[in-house]
Design an enzyme around this catalytic site. Structure first.
Site, PDB file in Angstrom:
ATOM      1  N   ASP A 240       9.867  -7.896 -22.132  1.00  9.17           N
ATOM      2  CA  ASP A 240      10.228  -6.556 -22.442  1.00  9.17           C
ATOM      3  C   ASP A 240      12.143  -6.990 -21.753  1.00  9.17           C
ATOM      4  OD1 ASP A 240      10.470  -4.581 -22.797  1.00  9.17           O
ATOM      5  OD2 ASP A 240       9.546  -3.874 -21.096  1.00  9.17           O
TER       6      ASP A 240
ATOM      7  N   SER B   5      13.156   3.058 -17.258  1.00 12.45           N
ATOM      8  CA  SER B   5      14.006   1.822 -17.630  1.00 12.45           C
ATOM      9  C   SER B   5      14.648   1.105 -18.392  1.00 12.45           C
ATOM     10  CB  SER B   5      12.610   1.923 -18.825  1.00 12.45           C
ATOM     11  OG  SER B   5      11.135   2.197 -19.402  1.00 12.45           O
TER      12      SER B   5
ATOM     13  N   HIS C  77      12.039  -2.443 -24.688  1.00 11.51           N
ATOM     14  CA  HIS C  77      11.660  -1.010 -25.739  1.00 11.51           C
ATOM     15  C   HIS C  77      11.392  -0.033 -25.442  1.00 11.51           C
ATOM     16  CE1 HIS C  77      10.687  -0.618 -21.077  1.00 11.51           C
ATOM     17  NE2 HIS C  77       9.994   1.101 -21.358  1.00 11.51           N
TER      18      HIS C  77
END
Length: 462
Positions: free
Chosen positions: A236, A317, A203
């Site tokens: 992810d 992230s 992402h």
């Protein structure tokens, strides 16, 4: 649904202060007798009938104290509405002052004198004590030690930080952690090869997957263009390659299999574009089924997550979660943030989630070697049963579940020794494995178990 897609400032002059004695005496007419000084702490605004009146000069008597000329004139001590402040104005009516008492008999006079001397002694003693106290306090203040007088300590020795400390982990990992920038945002990643091969979250780089701008910013300030080697939206994960880079320090990958709840960990990344941010905490939980994403048309990710209270915020992230030996044990990927929305991102509340490195390592290795990822599958569609467990709604022909004898309507309650109480729990458990792994599934209340060899399926990236 399959296990890939489980179900549903004030001015100083504003305050009154007494005039300085020198100025007040200069301002007072010489003809005006001095006002007796008020005791410290006496109220200035006294009622009219209690206001002190000026006494006429009289022969000295044992009970009469002569003005010293040092008394302060306080605003408000004059009769309201008459004359100037600090200037005596006779009252409109004649005041009758008490007549001094007649001379007393020798014995009584001696007693009065002793009493007067005692009072005078007390007054002088009190004044001397107050003055002495002030002088002592002033002297002590001047001689008291101050932190500002202490010499600056010598420079800290350039010794290595003790092993197993956050400082040591930060020193080891920071050169290997990068910031990733796209046209729509930024995130983090870490180097796994000297030529700038970087692992991150899908992402983080998703918007650059089809040729969009992607840059990698290193801790030494170098900025390099990068391309996406491959990605897996279902887990992810993504791998990107920096261009024209060499000599970068790769991380050391650890193992997530032996993690324990309460174990100390460190998170490193670029929260809110603050690159090189280090936070620390513990492992709060393991094998936490976590669903993230699925917004704006993106595919939802179900992780078999490591839960941590180390502060993780937007921008973290893709950064590493590290044990105290400086080994990467997870990839920070999601946070629980109540009250956040698509327009306003939330911050850390002490609940963050990371992808276990054992799962990420397998997927990243496959992407590096083939450019694609394979997803581990059981071959069923499931939904959460109202009594707990993952209820099978459909079995894929020729899949692992069918071969193991699982049928529609069966409720899976355990996978190996792991309890399954929701459909996401089963999906997360299956994805934590590799294609070809054998697992034991418990059906219903435990009266029946089956063994299945998990299969694999190519992961679509669009």
């Amino acid at each position: 649904m399959t296990e890939n897609t489980p179900g549903p400032q004030d001015p100083q002059d504003a305050y009154w202060r007494p005039q300085e004695p020198a100025k007040q005496e200069a301002a007072q007419p010489e003809s005006a007798p001095a006002q007796p000084a008020q005791p410290v702490g006496a109220t200035q605004d006294m009622p009219a009938h209690e206001q002190p009146h000026w006494q006429p000069e009289a022969p000295a008597e044992p009970w009469t104290a002569r003005p010293t000329g040092q008394e302060q004139v306080l605003f408000g001590s004059a009769v309201p509405g008459q004359g100037q402040p600090g200037v005596y104005v006779p009252p409109p009516t004649t005041q009758t002052y008490p007549t001094p008492p007649p001379p007393a008999s020798p014995p009584r006079r001696a007693g009065g004198l002793v009493a007067g001397v005692a009072v005078l002694a007390l007054l002088v003693g009190g004044g001397a004590g107050a003055l002495g106290g002030y002088l002592v306090a002033d002297r002590n203040t001047a001689s008291a030690p101050s932190s500002l007088d202490v010499p600056k300590p010598a420079s800290q020795a350039a010794a290595n930080a003790p092993d197993g400390t956050v400082e040591a982990v930060a020193n080891k990992l920071l050169p290997s952690v990068v910031q990733l920038r796209t046209q729509n945002g930024e995130g983090s990643g870490f180097v796994i090869r000297q030529d700038g091969l970087v692992v991150t979250n899908n992402h983080v780089i998703e918007q650059a997957a089809d040729g969009g701008s992607l840059k990698v910013v290193y801790q030494d300030g170098q900025i390099a263009d990068a391309t996406v080697i491959g990605r897996d939206p279902t887990s992810d994960l993504a791998v990107v390659q920096s261009k024209g880079v060499s000599g970068k320090a790769p991380v050391v990958l650890g193992s997530s299999e032996n993690l324990k709840v309460g174990q100390a960990v460190v998170a490193i990344g670029s929260p809110f574009e603050l690159s090189g941010t280090v936070t620390s905490g513990i492992v709060s939980s393991l094998h936490r089924p976590t669903r993230a994403g699925g917004d704006n048309g993106s595919e939802a990710t179900v992780m078999d997550a490591i839960q941590t209270d180390a502060a993780i915020n937007p921008g973290n992230s893709g950064g590493p979660l590290v044990n105290m030996a400086g080994q990467v044990v997870g990839i920070n990927s999601a946070i629980y943030s109540p009250g956040s929305s698509q327009r306003q991102q939330g911050g850390s509340v002490g609940i963050g989630f990371a992808i276990p490195i054992d799962q990420a390592r397998r997927t990243a290795d496959e992407i590096v070697k083939t450019g694609k990822a394979t997803q581990t599958v059981l071959g069923v569609k499931v939904q959460t049963d109202q009594n707990g467990g993952a209820k099978v709604s459909e079995v894929s022909p020729g899949g692992a579940a069918q071969a193991a004898g699982i049928a529609a309507g069966d409720v899976v309650t355990k996978l190996d020794d792991r309890r399954i109480d929701t459909s996401d729990a089963l999906v997360a458990a299956v994805r934590s494995k590799a294609p070809g792994d054998k697992v034991t599934l418990t059906i219903g209340n435990g009266t029946r178990t089956v063994t299945a060899t998990l299969g694999g399926a190519p992961v679509p990236t669009n």
